[in-house]
Design an enzyme around this catalytic site. Sequence first.
Site, PDB file in Angstrom:
ATOM      1  N   GLU A 212      40.601  33.665  52.414  1.00 44.73           N
ATOM      2  CA  GLU A 212      40.888  33.651  51.145  1.00 44.73           C
ATOM      3  C   GLU A 212      40.668  34.980  50.507  1.00 44.73           C
ATOM      4  O   GLU A 212      40.184  35.915  51.262  1.00 44.73           O
ATOM      5  CB  GLU A 212      39.695  33.129  50.600  1.00 44.73           C
ATOM      6  CG  GLU A 212      39.629  31.315  51.023  1.00 44.73           C
ATOM      7  CD  GLU A 212      38.277  30.697  50.544  1.00 44.73           C
ATOM      8  OE1 GLU A 212      38.125  29.450  50.550  1.00 44.73           O
ATOM      9  OE2 GLU A 212      37.366  31.473  49.890  1.00 44.73           O
ATOM     10  N   LYS A 214      39.309  37.839  48.383  1.00 45.37           N
ATOM     11  CA  LYS A 214      38.037  38.238  48.009  1.00 45.37           C
ATOM     12  C   LYS A 214      38.132  39.007  46.466  1.00 45.37           C
ATOM     13  O   LYS A 214      38.652  40.195  46.760  1.00 45.37           O
ATOM     14  CB  LYS A 214      37.290  39.279  49.017  1.00 45.37           C
ATOM     15  CG  LYS A 214      35.875  39.353  48.661  1.00 45.37           C
ATOM     16  CD  LYS A 214      35.146  40.234  49.642  1.00 45.37           C
ATOM     17  CE  LYS A 214      33.663  40.441  49.276  1.00 45.37           C
ATOM     18  NZ  LYS A 214      33.243  40.524  48.065  1.00 45.37           N
ATOM     19  N   GLU A 263      34.851  32.619  41.414  1.00 40.19           N
ATOM     20  CA  GLU A 263      34.723  34.256  40.813  1.00 40.19           C
ATOM     21  C   GLU A 263      35.436  34.056  39.551  1.00 40.19           C
ATOM     22  O   GLU A 263      36.669  33.489  39.352  1.00 40.19           O
ATOM     23  CB  GLU A 263      35.337  35.258  41.676  1.00 40.19           C
ATOM     24  CG  GLU A 263      34.802  35.183  42.865  1.00 40.19           C
ATOM     25  CD  GLU A 263      33.543  36.257  42.910  1.00 40.19           C
ATOM     26  OE1 GLU A 263      33.799  37.177  41.847  1.00 40.19           O
ATOM     27  OE2 GLU A 263      32.706  36.300  43.441  1.00 40.19           O
ATOM     28  N   PHE A 303      36.761  28.500  44.784  1.00 44.09           N
ATOM     29  CA  PHE A 303      36.963  28.312  46.047  1.00 44.09           C
ATOM     30  C   PHE A 303      36.076  27.283  46.857  1.00 44.09           C
ATOM     31  O   PHE A 303      36.189  27.104  48.066  1.00 44.09           O
ATOM     32  CB  PHE A 303      36.751  29.486  46.885  1.00 44.09           C
ATOM     33  CG  PHE A 303      35.242  30.418  46.307  1.00 44.09           C
ATOM     34  CD1 PHE A 303      34.074  29.899  46.998  1.00 44.09           C
ATOM     35  CD2 PHE A 303      35.330  31.547  45.648  1.00 44.09           C
ATOM     36  CE1 PHE A 303      32.820  30.805  46.541  1.00 44.09           C
ATOM     37  CE2 PHE A 303      34.208  32.133  45.354  1.00 44.09           C
ATOM     38  CZ  PHE A 303      33.023  31.635  45.908  1.00 44.09           C
ATOM     39  N   LYS A 381      32.989  38.429  55.155  1.00 43.45           N
ATOM     40  CA  LYS A 381      33.870  39.372  54.261  1.00 43.45           C
ATOM     41  C   LYS A 381      34.387  40.603  54.940  1.00 43.45           C
ATOM     42  O   LYS A 381      33.686  41.123  55.714  1.00 43.45           O
ATOM     43  CB  LYS A 381      32.829  39.792  52.936  1.00 43.45           C
ATOM     44  CG  LYS A 381      31.797  40.484  53.572  1.00 43.45           C
ATOM     45  CD  LYS A 381      30.908  40.941  52.250  1.00 43.45           C
ATOM     46  CE  LYS A 381      29.493  41.606  52.596  1.00 43.45           C
ATOM     47  NZ  LYS A 381      28.614  41.892  51.278  1.00 43.45           N
TER      48      LYS A 381
END
Length: 511
Positions: A212, A214, A263, A303, A381
Amino acid sequence: MLLAELVATSRAVAASRARLAKLALLAECLRRLAPDEVRIGVAWLSGELPQGRIGVGWATLQAALAEAGPTQGEGPTLREVDDALTRVAALRGAGSARERGRALRELLARCGDAEREFLVPLLAGELRQGALEGLMAEAVARAAELPASEVRRALMLAGDLGAVASAALARGAAGLAAFRLELFRPLQPMLAQTASDPGEALAALGGRAAFEWKLDGARVQVHRAGDEVRVFTRGLLDVTAAVPELVAAARTWPVRAAVLDGEALALRQGGRPHPFQATMSRFGRRRDVEALRRELPLRAFFFDCLHLDGDDLIGRTAEERWRALDERLPAAERVARLATASEAEARCFLEDTLARGHEGVMAKSPAAAYEAGRRGAAWLKLKPVHTLDLVVLAVERGSGRRRGLLSNLHLGARDPATGGFVMLGKTFKGMTDAMLAWQTAQLGALATHEEGHVVHVRPELVVEVAFDGVQASSQYPGGVALRFARVRAYRPDKRPEEADTIETVRSYAAG
């Protein structure tokens, strides 16, 4: 229980280096607490106050300690101390500072040296005794003779270890089973570990993962029931009033009730993100919100789906949660995602993400449950620039052009074994004039004492630091130092407990 008894446990825990020994000491202390003392004892042994901040600074504490004199009378119980601190926290208005000082002086006068040595750093937010939340949760499980997994699940849903401990010790498994996800009570967000590249991430996640975008924005958790919507930050603060466009967007979702994780960020024309600081300027504002909304509108990209129309999804697989999200939200409101077993496809996705101005990608296991508040191995991450979230331990007074400012930062990584922080080095690079002025004000307010030109501060401010590598060093206690460290941004949205660990730092040196 007398305060002196809890202090004896705290000292024994701090003196022990063995995890099992710490657990045994904590569990035995928890068993001896009265039902109305459990919340207090758990908080204090974790280095926290149930009241949160009580408006007492270091100078007030030192003055009260100096004026307390010899110990008078029998030592106080936990309940007596907690009641006194609750009264101190409630003081407001003219004369409140004097009353706080008097109340603290009277409290400390009843305490012996050991109790005073415990209380003063506890009240100052500096108590480090190696009993962090993860260890305390295990100790609660041991004291209540319950599986640690059940305590962690309840803690994930409640976000309050004191409440979980009280329920576990009073009602056992039935007490823990009563904890459910509640709309408008935010969960601690799930966190990620680090991977160096897509190949490493795929290998760690079993050969297949979802990648995905970030986004370098502000983590938000949005709760909706009917027309009521609330927005919470990663620190669980309610910022609904500051982000009306996110509220309006949530009201358009085709759901009766939902909790989504995502986010929020401010975008330029063309879709590239504004710097992180620009996004964060929207949070915490209570005045001129509409004007700022027009100037710097926010968009949320989600997400994860934690609750949908009466069903809690946190225990379901990520694939199930993504399916629920995809069925209810349009693509424009979801974080872009690629599910693949191909390293080449993942690398192309990463390159495309970076070209769009985002900071990297997340790699996630499709089979993982949502682990609120945990930095689990199911989320990784990937960022092309090495960065760490560190804590400022001290700062040096500037000279030359920076005279009058607090400039050179002393940086520390979190040490889970001790509950403290390990210094890694210093940096004054990467700071703009605005950042220097901001950190001078912030760190000045956190100052505890000075040694020459070095101002020591409470370890509360998290800073994101970029660096070129990690090297062995005999100069610092952790045995490693950062190479070419420079400040990228302050992270007021993160707590010291979320900083990277010394083990993470050492892993860069090992690589």
